[in-house]
Motif scaffolding. Structure first.
Motif, PDB file in Angstrom:
ATOM      1  N   SER A  85       0.843  -1.195   0.000  1.00  0.00           N
ATOM      2  CA  SER A  85       0.000   0.000   0.000  1.00  0.00           C
ATOM      3  C   SER A  85       0.879   1.246   0.000  1.00  0.00           C
ATOM      4  O   SER A  85       1.898   1.297   0.687  1.00  0.00           O
ATOM      5  N   PRO A  86       0.491   2.262  -0.769  1.00  0.00           N
ATOM      6  CA  PRO A  86       1.331   3.462  -0.844  1.00  0.00           C
ATOM      7  C   PRO A  86       1.145   4.353   0.369  1.00  0.00           C
ATOM      8  O   PRO A  86       0.124   4.316   1.057  1.00  0.00           O
ATOM      9  N   ARG A  87       2.149   5.163   0.636  1.00  0.00           N
ATOM     10  CA  ARG A  87       2.007   6.217   1.634  1.00  0.00           C
ATOM     11  C   ARG A  87       1.237   7.385   1.008  1.00  0.00           C
ATOM     12  O   ARG A  87       1.280   7.557  -0.208  1.00  0.00           O
ATOM     13  N   LEU A  97       6.795  12.127  -7.901  1.00  0.00           N
ATOM     14  CA  LEU A  97       5.616  11.333  -8.249  1.00  0.00           C
ATOM     15  C   LEU A  97       4.707  12.105  -9.198  1.00  0.00           C
ATOM     16  O   LEU A  97       4.190  13.168  -8.871  1.00  0.00           O
ATOM     17  N   ALA A  98       4.491  11.531 -10.395  1.00  0.00           N
ATOM     18  CA  ALA A  98       3.601  12.146 -11.377  1.00  0.00           C
ATOM     19  C   ALA A  98       2.204  11.543 -11.321  1.00  0.00           C
ATOM     20  O   ALA A  98       1.204  12.247 -11.446  1.00  0.00           O
ATOM     21  N   ALA A  99       2.142  10.209 -11.162  1.00  0.00           N
ATOM     22  CA  ALA A  99       0.845   9.535 -11.116  1.00  0.00           C
ATOM     23  C   ALA A  99       1.006   8.213 -10.380  1.00  0.00           C
ATOM     24  O   ALA A  99       2.108   7.661 -10.281  1.00  0.00           O
ATOM     25  N   ARG A 100      -0.120   7.702  -9.881  1.00  0.00           N
ATOM     26  CA  ARG A 100      -0.112   6.451  -9.118  1.00  0.00           C
ATOM     27  C   ARG A 100      -1.346   5.637  -9.488  1.00  0.00           C
ATOM     28  O   ARG A 100      -2.469   6.147  -9.440  1.00  0.00           O
ATOM     29  N   VAL A 101      -1.122   4.394  -9.885  1.00  0.00           N
ATOM     30  CA  VAL A 101      -2.209   3.471 -10.166  1.00  0.00           C
ATOM     31  C   VAL A 101      -2.288   2.472  -9.011  1.00  0.00           C
ATOM     32  O   VAL A 101      -1.312   1.778  -8.714  1.00  0.00           O
ATOM     33  N   VAL A 102      -3.444   2.441  -8.363  1.00  0.00           N
ATOM     34  CA  VAL A 102      -3.673   1.535  -7.236  1.00  0.00           C
ATOM     35  C   VAL A 102      -4.642   0.456  -7.686  1.00  0.00           C
ATOM     36  O   VAL A 102      -5.688   0.751  -8.275  1.00  0.00           O
ATOM     37  N   GLY A 124      -3.937  -1.083  -2.472  1.00  0.00           N
ATOM     38  CA  GLY A 124      -2.946  -2.143  -2.461  1.00  0.00           C
ATOM     39  C   GLY A 124      -1.805  -1.893  -3.404  1.00  0.00           C
ATOM     40  O   GLY A 124      -1.302  -0.781  -3.526  1.00  0.00           O
ATOM     41  N   ASP A 125      -1.386  -2.955  -4.116  1.00  0.00           N
ATOM     42  CA  ASP A 125      -0.236  -2.844  -4.999  1.00  0.00           C
ATOM     43  C   ASP A 125      -0.607  -2.068  -6.260  1.00  0.00           C
ATOM     44  O   ASP A 125      -1.752  -1.666  -6.465  1.00  0.00           O
ATOM     45  N   GLY A 126       0.384  -1.887  -7.116  1.00  0.00           N
ATOM     46  CA  GLY A 126       0.160  -1.112  -8.333  1.00  0.00           C
ATOM     47  C   GLY A 126       1.476  -0.544  -8.798  1.00  0.00           C
ATOM     48  O   GLY A 126       2.544  -1.102  -8.529  1.00  0.00           O
ATOM     49  N   PHE A 127       1.438   0.573  -9.499  1.00  0.00           N
ATOM     50  CA  PHE A 127       2.689   1.176  -9.953  1.00  0.00           C
ATOM     51  C   PHE A 127       2.612   2.690  -9.891  1.00  0.00           C
ATOM     52  O   PHE A 127       1.533   3.296  -9.940  1.00  0.00           O
ATOM     53  N   ASP A 128       3.790   3.285  -9.737  1.00  0.00           N
ATOM     54  CA  ASP A 128       3.937   4.725  -9.727  1.00  0.00           C
ATOM     55  C   ASP A 128       4.650   5.173 -10.990  1.00  0.00           C
ATOM     56  O   ASP A 128       5.534   4.467 -11.507  1.00  0.00           O
TER      57      ASP A 128
END
Length: 307
Positions: A85-87, A97-102, A124-128
């Motif tokens: 999980s992201p902060r 950080l430009a964008a975050r996919v959760v 949860g998981d994903g990519f930044d």
């Protein structure tokens, strides 16, 4: 800048990780990165990824609603997979950080059916998508068709496709006329996916000056076409053989002249030289490519290159 081999490897990695997964949400802290407003980025919420591919230097994610998330990493953007999980983000426009996919957790991973994760609203998981640069150029588009992104609609052919024959390459060069070959190879509207680094490598492999006119004899076209296919093909193979986290290091290690100013040419042993122009540089071997004659820096400022 990530070029065709690296973006192909990133697309392959994301395809394995994302297809069949549901997007919980897409956050865009760097609002300047988002280049579209209709459909909204919120339209991706709750959709399932059905494909991940590449066009030129663009990543294209397709979801089951028919929408596409198109990503151009520009000069210093990158994709960073996140297992946990992201902060919370520090705020819009702060940091890399430009964008975050959760993503929602996969079925059977202990999540509740309504998408909650043990009460953790962060997800949860994903990519930044990150961008380590003062000038922010990373671009995101949410579109109904990839061709709605102008930089995709105007792309030239893919140089590793079967349809990209030597005859087609020759026609592109003939149309470019007296334009310098370095700029022609990098021009995305003529050929998709080749940037500064791989154009250096292709020209070195072909033993051709970056200033050589694009219109050239058939024997030179044949040599350059073979070098293009070989350099890119081998680079894709290398990129696909390492993890996404190692792609940048692998790219640097695979270069013969690009980024190797002052080092010995691996072919002839001469010193690799550098030309500085505008906001970029290129490297070459004078013995292999220019008959031993050093090139002047100022000439390259006249290269016409489109992103």
């Amino acid at each position: 800048m990530p070029e065709l081999p690296e973006v192909e490897a990133l697309a392959t990695d994301l395809r394995a990780r994302l297809v069949g997964r549901t997007m919980r949400r897409v956050d865009v802290p760097s609002i300047s990165a988002l280049k579209t407003f209709d459909p909204s980025v919120d339209a991706l919420r709750g959709t399932t990824v059905t494909a991940a591919g590449r066009r030129g230097k663009h990543l294209v994610l397709t979801v089951d609603s028919g929408l596409h998330l198109v990503i151009h990493l520009a000069h210093s953007g990158w994709v960073r997979w996140r297992e946990a999980s992201p902060r919370p983000t520090a705020g819009r426009g702060r940091g890399p950080l430009a964008a975050r996919v959760v993503l929602e957790a996969p079925a059977g991973d202990g999540e509740r059916g309504d998408g909650e994760r043990g009460g953790d609203e962060l997800g949860g998981d994903g990519f930044d998508l990150t961008e380590q640069a003062t000038q922010k150029r990373l671009a995101l588009h949410v579109v109904r068709h990839p061709e709605q992104v102008m930089s995709i609609a105007t792309l030239g052919p893919e140089p590793l496709d079967a349809a990209f024959t030597e005859e087609r390459f020759a026609a592109i060069l003939a149309h470019a006329g007296r334009a310098q070959i370095k700029g022609v190879l990098r021009d995305q509207q003529r050929i998709a996916g080749i940037g500064n680094a791989y154009s250096d490598e292709i020209l070195h492999a072909a033993r051709m000056s970056p200033f050589h006119p694009a219109s050239m004899p058939a024997a030179d076209v044949q040599r350059l076409y073979a070098a293009l296919r070989q350099v890119l093909g081998e680079a894709v193979e290398r990129a696909l053989s390492v993890s996404a986290a190692s792609l940048k290091a692998e790219k640097r290690q695979g270069m013969r002249v690009h980024g190797r100013k002052g080092e010995a040419c691996p072919v002839c042993g001469d010193t690799v030289r550098q030309v500085i122009y505008a906001e970029s540089t290129f490297e070459y071997c004078a013995t292999c490519q220019t008959g031993g004659k050093p090139l002047a820096d100022r000439v390259l400022s006249r290269l016409g290159v489109r992103r």
